[in-house]
Design a protein around this motif. Structure first.
Motif, short mmCIF file in Angstrom:
data_model
loop_
_atom_site.label_atom_id
_atom_site.label_comp_id
_atom_site.label_asym_id
_atom_site.label_seq_id
_atom_site.Cartn_x
_atom_site.Cartn_y
_atom_site.Cartn_z
N GLN A 17 -49.56 -58.56 31.55
CA GLN A 17 -48.90 -58.90 32.80
C GLN A 17 -49.13 -60.37 33.10
O GLN A 17 -50.08 -60.99 32.64
CB GLN A 17 -49.48 -58.06 33.95
CG GLN A 17 -49.20 -56.58 33.82
CD GLN A 17 -47.71 -56.30 33.88
OE1 GLN A 17 -47.02 -56.72 34.80
NE2 GLN A 17 -47.21 -55.60 32.89
N VAL A 121 -36.26 -62.47 32.59
CA VAL A 121 -37.08 -61.59 33.43
C VAL A 121 -38.17 -60.87 32.66
O VAL A 121 -39.05 -60.25 33.25
CB VAL A 121 -36.20 -60.54 34.16
CG1 VAL A 121 -35.23 -61.21 35.10
CG2 VAL A 121 -35.48 -59.64 33.15
N THR A 122 -38.15 -60.96 31.35
CA THR A 122 -39.15 -60.26 30.54
C THR A 122 -40.29 -61.17 30.07
O THR A 122 -41.30 -60.67 29.58
CB THR A 122 -38.51 -59.62 29.29
OG1 THR A 122 -38.03 -60.66 28.42
CG2 THR A 122 -37.37 -58.70 29.68
N ARG A 154 -36.49 -55.07 41.74
CA ARG A 154 -37.20 -55.15 40.46
C ARG A 154 -37.10 -53.83 39.70
O ARG A 154 -36.87 -53.81 38.49
CB ARG A 154 -38.66 -55.54 40.69
CG ARG A 154 -39.42 -55.83 39.40
CD ARG A 154 -40.83 -56.30 39.65
NE ARG A 154 -41.67 -55.25 40.20
CZ ARG A 154 -43.00 -55.33 40.31
NH1 ARG A 154 -43.63 -56.44 39.93
NH2 ARG A 154 -43.70 -54.34 40.83
N GLU A 155 -37.26 -52.73 40.42
CA GLU A 155 -37.18 -51.42 39.79
C GLU A 155 -35.77 -51.14 39.26
O GLU A 155 -35.59 -50.63 38.15
CB GLU A 155 -37.59 -50.33 40.78
CG GLU A 155 -37.56 -48.93 40.22
CD GLU A 155 -37.95 -47.87 41.24
OE1 GLU A 155 -37.97 -46.68 40.88
OE2 GLU A 155 -38.21 -48.23 42.41
N ALA A 158 -35.12 -53.20 36.16
CA ALA A 158 -35.85 -52.65 35.01
C ALA A 158 -35.11 -51.46 34.41
O ALA A 158 -35.01 -51.31 33.18
CB ALA A 158 -37.25 -52.25 35.43
N LYS A 159 -34.55 -50.61 35.28
CA LYS A 159 -33.81 -49.44 34.81
C LYS A 159 -32.50 -49.85 34.15
O LYS A 159 -32.11 -49.31 33.10
CB LYS A 159 -33.54 -48.49 35.97
CG LYS A 159 -34.78 -47.75 36.46
CD LYS A 159 -34.45 -46.79 37.58
CE LYS A 159 -35.68 -46.03 38.05
NZ LYS A 159 -35.38 -45.11 39.18
N ASN A 162 -33.45 -51.63 30.96
CA ASN A 162 -34.40 -50.85 30.17
C ASN A 162 -35.50 -51.74 29.59
O ASN A 162 -35.82 -51.70 28.39
CB ASN A 162 -33.68 -50.11 29.04
CG ASN A 162 -34.57 -49.04 28.39
OD1 ASN A 162 -35.47 -48.49 29.04
ND2 ASN A 162 -34.34 -48.76 27.12
N VAL A 163 -36.07 -52.58 30.46
CA VAL A 163 -37.14 -53.48 30.06
C VAL A 163 -38.20 -53.49 31.15
O VAL A 163 -37.99 -52.98 32.25
CB VAL A 163 -36.63 -54.93 29.86
CG1 VAL A 163 -35.62 -55.01 28.73
CG2 VAL A 163 -36.05 -55.50 31.15
N LYS A 164 -39.34 -54.07 30.84
CA LYS A 164 -40.38 -54.27 31.83
C LYS A 164 -40.20 -55.66 32.44
O LYS A 164 -40.14 -56.65 31.72
CB LYS A 164 -41.76 -54.14 31.20
CG LYS A 164 -42.88 -54.12 32.22
CD LYS A 164 -44.18 -53.67 31.59
CE LYS A 164 -45.25 -53.48 32.66
NZ LYS A 164 -46.51 -52.96 32.07
N ILE A 165 -40.09 -55.73 33.76
CA ILE A 165 -39.89 -57.00 34.44
C ILE A 165 -41.24 -57.69 34.62
O ILE A 165 -42.20 -57.10 35.12
CB ILE A 165 -39.22 -56.79 35.81
CG1 ILE A 165 -37.92 -55.99 35.66
CG2 ILE A 165 -38.96 -58.13 36.48
CD1 ILE A 165 -36.88 -56.63 34.78
#
Length: 219
Positions: A17, A121-122, A154-155, A158-159, A162-165
């Motif tokens: 993170q 964003v990743t 943000r959520e 991410a959906k 399909n990545v982690k922000i």
């Protein structure tokens, strides 16, 4: 030219993170009650960190309703941070911008959209070749309403992707204005190699995909 800092020896100190040093001072910042900045002359203020502030300043000033973008430092635990000190990665601060805007023209929600639309964003702890905790992505909230807006967007992003922000969400505490020579850098130094090769292309990428009706003709 903007300094490119490769943090080899301290990468083991960080998780996947975005993070400054994991110490009690930084944890206190992250868990503090947010400070709300009052309207001044009808103008509101919002705070974002998204890599080099030379890039971010120009991006926000291209948005209708944004009166001014000021470069500085936020998110850390030391007082009176400087550019040199923040570049060590040991102040907890990230390069950030203070956005002065007319809430009757542009909403905080739209400013968050600008934030996500103008970066990778990743990417953790940086943007492009600007790497290190001083370049990490942070969105600052001043109240629970802003926090909810940020978390929902943000959520949803991410959906969708399909990545982690990578962006962290911090309670706003204080913004330290950067040195004078950092202000309006893109406007004042259009031929600087970093501006030509990094800032302007990033601005163009953002403007190409953001709704045109929300952008100024020029900034």
């Amino acid at each position: 030219m903007k300094k490119f800092i490769l943090l080899f020896t301290i990468t083991l100190l960080f998780s996947c993170q975005n993070s400054a040093q994991t110490n009690k001072e930084q944890e206190a910042v992250m868990n503090a009650e947010p400070v709300e900045v009052s309207l001044k002359n009808g103008k509101a203020r919002a705070y974002f960190a998204s890599g080099c502030f030379w890039c971010v300043e120009a991006i926000y000033e291209s948005v209708k309703g944004v009166e001014e973008s000021i470069s500085g430092y936020s998110g850390g635990y030391t007082k009176n941070p400087t550019y040199e000190a923040s570049n060590t990665g040991r102040t907890g601060h990230a390069e950030a911008v203070e956005i002065i805007y007319n809430p009757n023209v542009v909403s905080f929600e739209t400013l968050v959209d600008v934030y996500f639309a103008s970066q990778d964003v990743t990417q953790v702890n940086g943007q492009g070749n600007d790497r290190g905790p001083q370049y990490r992505s942070i969105i600052f909230y001043q109240n629970e309403e802003q926090r909810n807006i940020i978390l929902k967007k943000r959520e949803a992003l991410a959906k969708t992707l399909n990545v982690k922000i990578a962006a962290d969400v911090y309670p706003f505490q204080k913004f330290w204005v950067a040195e004078d020579y950092h202000q309006d850098y893109e406007k004042l130094h259009p031929n600087n190699p970093y501006i030509r090769n990094v800032s302007i292309p990033r601005l163009k990428r953002f403007k190409a995909k953001f709704p045109k009706e929300l952008l100024k003709v020029s900034h």
